[in-house]
Design an enzyme around this catalytic site. Structure first.
Site, PDB file in Angstrom:
ATOM      1  N   SER A 364      -6.971  -9.462  16.360  1.00  0.00           N
ATOM      2  CA  SER A 364      -8.413  -9.365  16.473  1.00  0.00           C
ATOM      3  C   SER A 364      -8.951 -10.716  16.040  1.00  0.00           C
ATOM      4  O   SER A 364      -8.713 -11.145  14.924  1.00  0.00           O
ATOM      5  CB  SER A 364      -8.936  -8.262  15.569  1.00  0.00           C
ATOM      6  OG  SER A 364     -10.328  -8.304  15.542  1.00  0.00           O
ATOM      7  N   ARG A 365      -9.650 -11.406  16.951  1.00  0.00           N
ATOM      8  CA  ARG A 365     -10.021 -12.790  16.643  1.00  0.00           C
ATOM      9  C   ARG A 365     -11.259 -12.903  15.774  1.00  0.00           C
ATOM     10  O   ARG A 365     -11.444 -13.889  15.098  1.00  0.00           O
ATOM     11  CB  ARG A 365     -10.245 -13.568  17.942  1.00  0.00           C
ATOM     12  CG  ARG A 365      -8.944 -13.896  18.627  1.00  0.00           C
ATOM     13  CD  ARG A 365      -9.173 -14.687  19.881  1.00  0.00           C
ATOM     14  NE  ARG A 365      -8.197 -14.292  20.893  1.00  0.00           N
ATOM     15  CZ  ARG A 365      -8.368 -14.415  22.179  1.00  0.00           C
ATOM     16  NH1 ARG A 365      -9.494 -14.909  22.650  1.00  0.00           N
ATOM     17  NH2 ARG A 365      -7.454 -14.027  23.024  1.00  0.00           N
ATOM     18  N   VAL A 366     -12.133 -11.902  15.809  1.00  0.00           N
ATOM     19  CA  VAL A 366     -13.353 -12.034  15.011  1.00  0.00           C
ATOM     20  C   VAL A 366     -13.549 -10.894  14.030  1.00  0.00           C
ATOM     21  O   VAL A 366     -14.337 -10.997  13.109  1.00  0.00           O
ATOM     22  CB  VAL A 366     -14.606 -12.140  15.912  1.00  0.00           C
ATOM     23  CG1 VAL A 366     -14.598 -13.437  16.677  1.00  0.00           C
ATOM     24  CG2 VAL A 366     -14.725 -10.963  16.834  1.00  0.00           C
TER      25      VAL A 366
END
Lengths: 520, 181
Positions: A364-366
């Site tokens: 999950s990048r953010v």
């Protein structure tokens, strides 16, 4: 009650008064080809791209290809009674769907028409299905969490409001269940959910709706479905129509969760349309703009700036892979567009690890920014630990003599996998997730036999609910972890009362487990 | 990809139009093309026969020769060329597009008028004056059809546009208004 004749005529008179008789000038073309849900028309010289067109049988279409001699049109609705030589009329409008609160709790088709048999939907507003995504200045970064209620997701791949998190996996790996559980967990979270089913079997969709209804989730959910029996243009516009419905709430400062189940089928429908419209095929026969197809759709999910009301639209697009091949065209495209992916594996699914999330390949990048502090603390290293356990596990199969540190790691890893398992439609509130993960990471579960972990967990929750509600409330209200001493004391007092079925044989069980994993 | 019939019609017609224009024979060519259109609409299969691969050149030659002889030298060469390139079955599209270009140059509007009862000359003149004004044309050619179904009023089809002033349409609109649709 009898109806008075004069009342009716008075009503008609009143309505007729507002009838202004204008002479309408229509621009028309002639149908030269029709079939497979698309039509070509000669004439219509001034038609614009994406303009709504009306056929003489009352069906609507949208102009897709503007060529020197004819116009390629995709048809929404009946096309079997359109004939060569029929007239097709410009409307000067673009395709719009009804939006608003009235849709909540309903099941609609991609044109916003009800298909649940509950009567007309009296909406007052419409939105164009194709809408420009908010720009840089209209956004802000994601900071509020979206709790899915799944330990494996909230701990390992946290999702924030306004994020686009891809759910990817083979067929039958529990993709839809993740969506349904997430929707169920949004109860009382001030969220509106839009579930867009694209090309899903009508029976499956029916089951999902029943499940949502059973858990009271239909009170805040719109279901939009385009079944496999609908012509390809309906499947193609379904996610855009769903986004338009969600946007209406987002731009009014509300929080929306939209699920696209699934985009591979939409891409296939778009490929069908494109080939019929004679656009050149590219890789895997998809047209050249298949990337734009998904990027412009997912870009519409955003976290809006406070100036615009701070609303958000979180997207969970789904992609179905074939035999785990994530390097196919559509999966790579959507992976690169989204802010991370949840990768589901059929091997894990069939070995009983459900949800079957592959911790190594999921990111999950953010979302990390949106996790509550307490969760961040207990789950910080979980992902790395789990990945190293998977590595060790396969390595440990070869050797029999393992040092104590490795043994401990394997031990913890096995329990981590067990803790992250979760039954269907049983979402957990975040404070309980934190509690069980705290117990895990602080070594309380290391002594509990693997088979007893599920029971340990439910009894722990029951114990805290009745004896230490204050600790759970602290997590829920402040988002911070309570004092570690209090937590440890509370868990210890529970542990002293917990009698595992095989408490005395824990050691023996463990050895048996080791032996098993060694021979496997 | 094979060219479609509209593109073919446009290319041949444009060439013929420009040639006729330079020879100042536009009007004559146009009249001759109208004759060709008449022949080809009266004999529907003619175009197909002249391009049919199963017939030998010797069989087709007498037909094309007898077709050619009634026309001017320019038209004769045009017909021969279209025949040689096996485009005879698309000749009506060439005529159509030639007509379109001819109309554009001379500002002619072709209007199809549908009325419930037949129009008299005075009404027709008045209508064509109106149409001429609306579409900025100097000359209007009206094809009149009578359709009692529309009850009253008039429907005009011209330039891919429909001006619908019929009683039938108005009634359907009132119906929709009263039913709140």
């Amino acid at each position: 009650m009898s109806i008075k004749a004069e009342e009716i005529s008075a009503l008609i008179k009143q309505q007729l008064e507002h009838y202004d008789d204008q002479l309408v000038v229509d621009e028309v073309g002639t149908v030269t080809y029709v079939g497979d849900g698309i039509a070509r028309a000669h004439g219509l010289d001034n038609v614009m791209s994406n303009e709504l067109l009306e056929f003489s049988n009352g069906s609507y279409g949208v102009a897709q290809n503007l060529e020197s001699n004819d116009v390629g049109i995709i048809i929404f609705g009946r096309f079997d009674d359109i004939r060569e030589g029929d007239q097709v009329k410009r409307t000067g409008r673009i395709l719009e769907v009804p939006v608003g609160e009235e849709l909540i709790g309903r099941v609609v088709n991609p044109l916003g028409q009800p298909i649940d048999g509950l009567g007309e939907i009296k909406t007052t507003k419409t939105r164009p299905i194709e809408f420009k995504a908010p720009g840089v200045m209209q956004r802000q970064s994601v900071f509020e969490p979206l709790q899915t209620g799944l330990k494996a997701v909230d701990a390992l791949v946290p999702i924030g409001r306004g994020q686009r998190e891809l759910v990817i996996g083979d067929r039958k790996t529990g993709k839809t269940s993740i969506a349904i559980d997430t929707i169920i967990n949004q109860k009382g979270q001030n969220m509106i959910c839009v579930y867009v089913a694209i090309g899903q079997k009508e029976s499956t969709v029916k089951n999902q709706i029943e499940t949502l209804r059973k858990y009271g989730a239909m009170d805040y959910t719109i279901v939009l479905t385009a079944g496999p029996s609908e012509p390809a243009p309906m499947l193609y516009i379904a996610p855009y129509a769903g986004s338009a419905m969600g946007e209406e709430f987002m731009y009014n400062g509300k929080h929306v969760l939209i699920v696209f189940d699934d985009l591979s089928k939409q891409a296939a429908a778009y490929r069908e349309i494109s080939l019929l419209l004679r656009r050149p095929p590219g890789r895997e026969a998809y047209p050249g703009d298949v990337f734009y197809l998904h990027s412009r759709l997912l870009e519409r999910s955003a976290k809006l700036s406070d100036k615009l009301g701070g609303g958000s639209m979180t997207a969970l697009p789904f992609i179905e892979t074939q035999a785990g091949d994530i390097s196919a065209y559509i999966p790579t495209n959507v992976i690169s567009i989204t802010d991370g992916q949840i990768f589901l594996e059929s091997d894990l699914f069939y070995s009983g690890t459900r949800p079957a999330i592959d911790a190594g390949a999921s990111v999950s990048r953010v979302g990390g920014a949106a996790q509550i502090k307490a969760m961040k603390k207990v789950a910080g290293t979980l992902r790395v630990d789990l990945a190293s356990y998977r590595e060790l596990e396969s390595f440990a199969q070869f050797g029999s003599d393992l040092d104590a540190a490795t043994q401990a790691k394997l031990n913890r890893g096995r329990r981590t996998v067990e803790v992250l398992k979760q039954p269907l439609h049983r979402p957990l509130p975040v404070e309980k997730q934190v509690l069980i993960l705290y117990a895990l990471t602080h070594g309380f579960i290391d002594a509990v036999p693997v088979d007893d972990i599920a029971r340990f967990q439910s009894e722990l929750f029951a114990f805290f609910d009745s004896n230490h509600k204050d600790l759970l409330d602290t997590i829920h209200n402040t988002g911070n972890l309570p004092d570690e001493k209090d937590m440890d004391a509370a868990i210890n007092s529970f542990m002293s009362g917990f009698s595992a079925t095989g408490q005395d044989h824990a050691e023996a069980d463990d050895q048996a487990d080791d032996a098993k994993s060694g021979t496997n | 990809m094979a060219l479609d019939k509209f593109t073919i019609g446009r290319r041949y017609a444009k060439a013929l139009f420009e040639l006729a224009e330079s020879k100042q024979a536009l009007d004559d060519t146009y009249q001759e093309l109208l004759g060709i259109r008449q022949i080809f609409t009266e004999n529907e299969d003619l175009g197909n026969i002249l391009t049919d691969m199963r017939l030998s050149l010797a069989e087709k030659k007498p037909i094309i020769d007898s077709l050619k002889q009634q026309f001017s030298p320019l038209m004769q060469t045009f017909l021969q060329m279209v025949f040689d390139y096996k485009r005879m079955n698309d000749i009506l599209f060439m005529v159509d597009y030639f007509e379109e270009m001819y109309d554009k140059q001379n500002k002619i509007i072709r209007a199809e008028v549908i009325t419930a009862i037949a129009l008299n000359t005075a009404q027709q003149d008045k209508l064509s004056a109106q149409i001429a004004q609306r579409f900025d044309a100097s000359h209007v050619q009206i094809t009149s059809t009578v359709d009692p179904d529309i009850i009253g009023g008039v429907i005009v089809h011209a330039n891919d546009k429909v001006i619908d002033g019929s009683i039938k349409t108005r009634l359907t609109r009132i119906k929709a208004l009263l039913l709140n649709r």
